[in-house]
Write a protein that holds these residues in place. Sequence first.
Motif, PDB file in Angstrom:
ATOM      1  N   THR A 103       0.984  -1.383  -0.455  1.00 18.30           N
ATOM      2  CA  THR A 103       0.236   0.104   0.033  1.00 18.30           C
ATOM      3  C   THR A 103       1.295   1.320  -0.147  1.00 18.30           C
ATOM      4  O   THR A 103       0.522   2.175  -0.534  1.00 18.30           O
ATOM      5  N   VAL A 104       2.118   1.172   0.624  1.00 18.58           N
ATOM      6  CA  VAL A 104       2.461   2.252   0.870  1.00 18.58           C
ATOM      7  C   VAL A 104       3.599   2.753  -0.810  1.00 18.58           C
ATOM      8  O   VAL A 104       3.479   3.641  -1.024  1.00 18.58           O
ATOM      9  N   LEU A 105       4.052   1.565  -1.424  1.00 18.48           N
ATOM     10  CA  LEU A 105       4.649   1.874  -2.508  1.00 18.48           C
ATOM     11  C   LEU A 105       4.062   2.135  -3.408  1.00 18.48           C
ATOM     12  O   LEU A 105       4.032   3.207  -4.085  1.00 18.48           O
ATOM     13  N   ALA A 155       3.972   5.642  -5.373  1.00 18.61           N
ATOM     14  CA  ALA A 155       4.266   5.407  -6.910  1.00 18.61           C
ATOM     15  C   ALA A 155       3.077   6.547  -7.574  1.00 18.61           C
ATOM     16  O   ALA A 155       2.639   7.161  -8.112  1.00 18.61           O
ATOM     17  N   GLY A 156       1.095   6.674  -7.107  1.00 16.41           N
ATOM     18  CA  GLY A 156       0.759   7.359  -7.364  1.00 16.41           C
ATOM     19  C   GLY A 156       1.211   8.967  -7.318  1.00 16.41           C
ATOM     20  O   GLY A 156       0.917   9.799  -8.451  1.00 16.41           O
ATOM     21  N   ILE A 157       1.312   8.780  -6.325  1.00 14.43           N
ATOM     22  CA  ILE A 157       2.470  10.327  -5.735  1.00 14.43           C
ATOM     23  C   ILE A 157       3.356  10.734  -7.130  1.00 14.43           C
ATOM     24  O   ILE A 157       3.252  12.400  -7.040  1.00 14.43           O
ATOM     25  N   LEU A 216       4.105  14.336 -11.571  1.00 15.39           N
ATOM     26  CA  LEU A 216       5.041  13.728 -13.176  1.00 15.39           C
ATOM     27  C   LEU A 216       3.868  14.156 -14.235  1.00 15.39           C
ATOM     28  O   LEU A 216       4.191  15.149 -14.742  1.00 15.39           O
ATOM     29  N   VAL A 217       2.450  13.921 -14.332  1.00 14.88           N
ATOM     30  CA  VAL A 217       1.424  14.665 -14.343  1.00 14.88           C
ATOM     31  C   VAL A 217       1.777  15.864 -14.588  1.00 14.88           C
ATOM     32  O   VAL A 217       1.005  16.533 -15.487  1.00 14.88           O
TER      33      VAL A 217
END
Length: 606
Positions: free
Chosen positions: A13-15, A19-21, A26-27
């Motif tokens: 979940t942390v990873l 990754a989402g952040i 980047l977006v």
Amino acid sequence: PHLNMESFGAIGTVLGCSAGIVVGGLVFAAYKLGLLYQLFHKTETKSPRHGGESVAEVLRAHGVKYVFTLVGGHISPILVACEKMGIRIVDTRHEATAVFAADAVARLSGTVGVAAVTAGPGLTNTVTAVKNAQMAESPLLLMGGAAGTLLQGRGALQDIDQMSLFKPLCKFCASIRTIREIVPTVRKALAIAQSGTPGPVFIEFPIDTLYPFHLVSKEFGVKNPPKGLMGTIVTWYLNNHLLNLFAGAWETRDVSPLPVDIPQATDDQVQKCIELVSRAKKPVILLGSQATLPPTPADDIRKALEDLGIPCFLGGMSRGMLGRDSPIHIRQNRRDALKDADLVLLAGTVCDFRLSYGRVLNRRSKIIAVNRDKTQLLKNSDMFWKPTVAIQGDAGSFLLRLSKGLKGHRCPEEWPQSLKAGDLTKENANRAKADEKTEHHLNPLKVLHCVDELMSEDSIIVADGGDFVGSAAYIMRPRGPLRWLDPVFILYELNATLCSFVAEYDTFTRHKTPVISVVGNDACWSQISREQVPILGSNVACGLAFTDYHIVADGYGGKGYLVGREDEDRLSDIIKQAQKESREGKAVLLNVMIGKTNFREGSISV
């Protein structure tokens, strides 16, 4: 240590969140850098088009006929494109003049007045004129040049914080960052300028948003990129910025006008006012400049006022609304009329210093106040007066609805007749003052009476100054609506000082503008001196000279006349000659030597 399945799930979940952040960051970065936009919109690097063309297209679609300017390299593309599209460019000798002239066009035409000036000092020179437009509630678009998008704050030529300067003065301020923003931003600004309470708007155009790609890339592109990783990053960033600046620049966009929002009185408010007016025996209407704003034609308002038959005091741009000799237009003794009135309709009129902050209103009177601006609508109502009905809405359309609801009803005729009789008594007294001899030079009231009698029916009166204009306000009679322009903030007459105004005779001559200026020259700031001397015992800074303004006008290509006591018998002939030359396209200045008077009216220059 032993890790169970819950631990692996938590780590996942942390990873996943990390990754989402990262992906989200980047977006967002790609969006801010314009990378996402560039995926779907082309950058036409070979196109000769420039941002000035986009500005001109929107202005033409909005019916703009004039752009006033003092030229500068920052804004040249706007001026050239406007000229090619049939918009007349009027170049002045001072930036304030350009904005004052745009203000005048806005007031007289019912459209947005437009001015364009260069960056830095070009813009700072306009501040007084923009403030005047704000207080006059004139829809005005000021376009200003600026340093390039990447050079702002880095010491570029004429680079200052222009946005902070104009935010307190304008309803809307925007700085263009890419060429694709020009069309929607100009459309939005023009709509905001006319909506609600009209006023000035400001758009800043960095120089790289106005010139073609090949010139911008030559000026701002990387010529000798630094070596190494940092050099590569900097080079990529600058090239990407350039591509994003022009991405989608020439795609077809809607340039038509956006809807304009104009506040209106509710049906209940109008009905309540109909009932109040129908019961009034001594009603009075105070008409302000707001009553002349679009969308209601001035002739329709005049017809509504005549149908109501209520005596009217006209101020600001509403002067002339009822023509020259209307039986319901009352020009004198306003304070006495307000003391006797049982109903007062403030139609776009504000309770500021001109109404002694509301203290001249009879507390027993019913008061109807109509104004587009809530602050102006209720100004000083917490201290000196209270509205019976306060309507945040358009004064002109309200008068039409009021007249329609009162069809067949008229104000008792003896009331306007009694006020008109007082008018005649006061005007006869003023004419007697005009016949008095001053110790030196000409009586200023006599000069103004003579000008009024000979003034053509289509004349537009532009008044600015002190006593000389204070006298003109009750002596000169505009022949129709939208025939009077006066200052709302300070000095209006096309520039901030008389000297710089005279320089505009060069502008008048080049553009064949039929202007006649009457300068009441008493070589003194008499309006100030009259109080400064008895109170403080000094005339310091009030004394001027009988300057030869007429010679300066001649030097700029106009025609100047010196008019003194020896010319008194032929004053009418001089004015007629000035009118003849004006009709032929000549700008004329009458430098009239006026004397000191014992009465308040008639002393100060311009």
